[in-house]
Design an enzyme around this catalytic site. Sequence first.
Site, short mmCIF file in Angstrom:
data_model
loop_
_atom_site.label_atom_id
_atom_site.label_comp_id
_atom_site.label_asym_id
_atom_site.label_seq_id
_atom_site.Cartn_x
_atom_site.Cartn_y
_atom_site.Cartn_z
N GLU A 124 0.87 -1.04 0.15
CA GLU A 124 0.37 -0.31 -0.02
C GLU A 124 1.01 1.41 -0.42
OE1 GLU A 124 -1.58 -1.95 3.97
OE2 GLU A 124 -1.04 0.40 4.74
N LYS A 126 2.75 4.49 1.09
CA LYS A 126 3.17 5.04 2.69
C LYS A 126 2.55 6.53 2.01
CE LYS A 126 6.82 5.60 6.23
NZ LYS A 126 7.26 6.27 6.12
N ASP A 128 2.69 10.19 2.85
CA ASP A 128 3.31 11.62 4.06
C ASP A 128 2.69 12.54 4.44
OD1 ASP A 128 5.24 12.69 4.82
OD2 ASP A 128 5.59 12.87 2.59
N TYR A 234 -4.91 1.76 8.01
CA TYR A 234 -3.91 1.28 8.00
C TYR A 234 -4.37 0.92 8.63
CZ TYR A 234 -0.95 4.58 9.32
OH TYR A 234 0.68 5.28 9.13
N LYS A 322 11.16 2.74 0.07
CA LYS A 322 11.15 4.47 -0.54
C LYS A 322 11.59 4.39 -1.22
CE LYS A 322 10.60 7.00 2.78
NZ LYS A 322 11.41 7.28 4.47
N CYS A 427 45.62 8.27 12.91
CA CYS A 427 44.29 9.23 13.40
C CYS A 427 44.27 11.32 13.22
CB CYS A 427 43.67 9.76 14.87
SG CYS A 427 42.72 10.30 15.54
N CYS A 430 45.29 12.27 17.43
CA CYS A 430 45.29 11.99 18.37
C CYS A 430 46.95 10.89 17.42
CB CYS A 430 45.29 11.35 19.17
SG CYS A 430 45.03 9.68 18.53
N CYS A 445 40.31 4.67 14.79
CA CYS A 445 41.66 4.95 15.22
C CYS A 445 42.17 3.84 17.27
CB CYS A 445 41.36 6.52 15.98
SG CYS A 445 42.44 7.34 17.63
N CYS A 451 42.61 9.53 22.47
CA CYS A 451 42.52 10.00 21.31
C CYS A 451 41.42 11.10 21.86
CB CYS A 451 41.81 9.47 20.46
SG CYS A 451 41.00 9.99 19.24
S1 IVH Z 1 2.33 0.76 9.19
C1 IVH Z 1 3.80 -0.92 12.65
N1 IVH Z 1 1.43 1.83 6.63
O1 IVH Z 1 4.70 5.89 8.16
C2 IVH Z 1 3.90 -0.31 12.16
N2 IVH Z 1 2.39 3.49 8.54
O2 IVH Z 1 7.87 5.34 8.40
C3 IVH Z 1 2.35 0.57 11.77
N3 IVH Z 1 2.90 5.53 7.13
O3 IVH Z 1 4.46 6.12 11.74
C4 IVH Z 1 2.33 2.14 10.57
N4 IVH Z 1 1.21 5.68 5.96
O4 IVH Z 1 2.61 7.34 10.83
C5 IVH Z 1 2.08 1.86 7.86
N5 IVH Z 1 0.36 2.92 4.12
C6 IVH Z 1 0.67 3.21 6.47
C7 IVH Z 1 1.70 4.03 5.99
C8 IVH Z 1 2.61 4.50 7.40
C9 IVH Z 1 2.19 6.15 6.32
C10 IVH Z 1 3.34 6.46 8.41
C11 IVH Z 1 3.07 6.77 9.87
C12 IVH Z 1 4.47 5.58 10.57
C13 IVH Z 1 5.05 5.98 9.64
C14 IVH Z 1 6.98 4.58 9.89
#
Ligand code: IVH
Length: 706
Positions: A124, A126, A128, A234, A322, A427, A430, A445, A451
């Site tokens: 799914e 992520k 922002d 989610y 990412k 180093c 030192c 070092c 140091c």
């Molecule tokens: S799952 C235990 N699903 O990303 C894991 N997080 O970098 C719970 N986020 O703190 C997170 N979209 O704020 C999950 N589809 C998604 C997400 C998501 C955005 C964010 C969330 C989390 C952060 C981690």
Amino acid sequence: MTGSVDVANLNEEQAREELARLADLIGAANIAYHQSDAPQISDAEYDALKWRNSEVEGRFPHLKRSDSPSDQVGAPVSEGFSKVTHAVRMLSLGNAFDDQDMFDFQERIQRYLGTDHGIAFTVEPKIDGLSLSLRYEHGKLTVAATRGDGAVGENVTENARTIKDIPHEIQNVPDVVEVRGEVYMSHADFADLNARQSERGGKTFANPRNAAAGSLRQLDANITRERPLRFFAYAWGELSEPLALTQQGAVARLAEFGFQTNPLTQRFDTMEAALEHYRLIEAQRATLGYDIDGVVYKVDDLALQSRLGFRSTTPRWAIAHKFPAELAWTRLLGIDIQVGRTGALSPVARLDPVTVGGVVVSNATLHNEDYIQGRDSNGDPIRDGKDIRIGDWVQVYRAGDVIPKIADVDLSKRPADAAPFAFPETCPECNSPAVREEGDAVRRCTGGLICPAQAVERLKHFVARKAFDIDGLGAKQIEMFFADPILPINEPADIFTLQARDSVNLARLKNRDGWGDKSAQNLFAAIDDKRTIGFGRLLFGLGIRHVGEAAGNLIAARYGNWAEFTHAMDQAQDPTSDAYTDLIAIDGVGQVMAESLLLAFAPGAERNGIDRLVAHLTIQDAEKPKTDGSPIAGQTLVFTGALERMSRTEAKARAESLGAKVSGSISAKTDLLIAGPGAGSKAKKAADLGIKTIDEDQWIDMITGL
Ligand code: IVH
């Protein structure tokens, strides 16, 4: 209104008053701006106040207030929100950057579970934005809380109620349901909001995420109501009944409850198919209408999720893949070598400043010498290594909030005279030899605490927030006291003798530039405050290589108290001892960390330094893990033979979390042997000693439901 006295002429008392006055003024300006969208002062006046505040802090660093406006980067005041302790911690996600990282992720899971079966994942976007936890009791929204530090968040219930995607009541649900997800703002709404803000002469937001965060964390919910926030569900926190057997099923339930769930969420049986969906999402990124910064993969089977569990801050069963970051070309002007706390010589690229994704970048990490040469010590090319030379054109990128990195080198533009970088073998701080251990890419070092760079970095680590956290004694002050000719802090123990040394000293601290009677007394009081310290914090604070915060707590929990621990470290210096076997058997310790710990506690200069420190401290015992109802709490277990239903790593982790010790060999101290097929001499020895032996199925029955 910015104050009439020149900062250079302020004395200490005046400076303190001035900082209080500025904190008030800036605080009032923040409230006016954030609560009413009707700022009382112009942006220029506001900036002048903040500028003056940082000038005063620059002259009197020890007077910096805990609520200093310079630490509040445009965020609304948070003191206004009450705190909420999350029933289930809100965690973050580990990151992956390419396909290989994703296959590695899958393999780690398979190894942990001891299976080579394929794993199904949900995939799914992520989002922002910022995460929010919504607690419903008997179907009614009772509390909405931000993530905060993961354990404690801010109570933003009234604000959350103004968001259209968040139902106030949900039907046919378990008695307690915590729905978690992301608050975000669409591109179109963000553009409208900024247009309205600038029409009114208000501040505009840098991006939709800041706009969403700034809008949700408003003290006046009526302002939040005006802001077009949205919410995707989610995940979940506390539940009085499970929602489903799978991630996909649980998300479908959230949709039935009336939440928006992301339409691009899908389940895949293979990593290849999951990666294809990643590419599809990436291709749609620009047209989705809201910001996403990657794709999240989650193990679909919730029973497997619960077996996999968590590392200290991230789940083992999910990861964020990412998107590639923004890139920019610039010239490499030079390579500086920084010496870190553990002696690592880290090369840092000095760059011709360039803007990357809205931020000016003037340095980047070059990792280590192999990376710069593009080859390992055998001369073989390394993955992701670069042949980088001073004068080269390099392409830089920022991945999240971390230090910028180099993505590429343009060999066609290399100056004719550019020579390979000669990495120092001594180093730079030192002059001690800097050596590479077998299999270590990092040159270190060998000066240890001789140091100055290592010693000062260790001290900074010692006083850091997650370690001793001494008010008014931060990195800046450590730099000041380190190697001071009159009142030096050269090792942690010196912190605790500071006041005594000061009182017999003619050149008293209170008479120094930038200090006064009050500030010196405050510092001594803050130090006294930390003479009593938790065992885990102390262990982390020592800054021993490989011993991070989680490991410090883990080891402390295992040994309970300092006396028992140091005794065990003395014994464990002998690698054939039980103490040594016990140490490396701790889940999460392992040989590398054990060797590093043992080195620090071996007789010698470092150990003497630790003993000198400890003489000033009262060390609080660690809390043993909660093991209510555990049939194996306090017992010593041995696993032998093959395990077919879980890996050794998982078995060990479960045993440890239930308060048991796992040992590698049978002795009179063993309480229980878990023997899989192929168990040999250990099973026999256990039988001879009359030690209880069970098989894997019995082991699983024993731990199920705990
Ligand atoms: S799952 C235990 N699903 O990303 C894991 N997080 O970098 C719970 N986020 O703190 C997170 N979209 O704020 C999950 N589809 C998604 C997400 C998501 C955005 C964010 C969330 C989390 C952060 C981690």
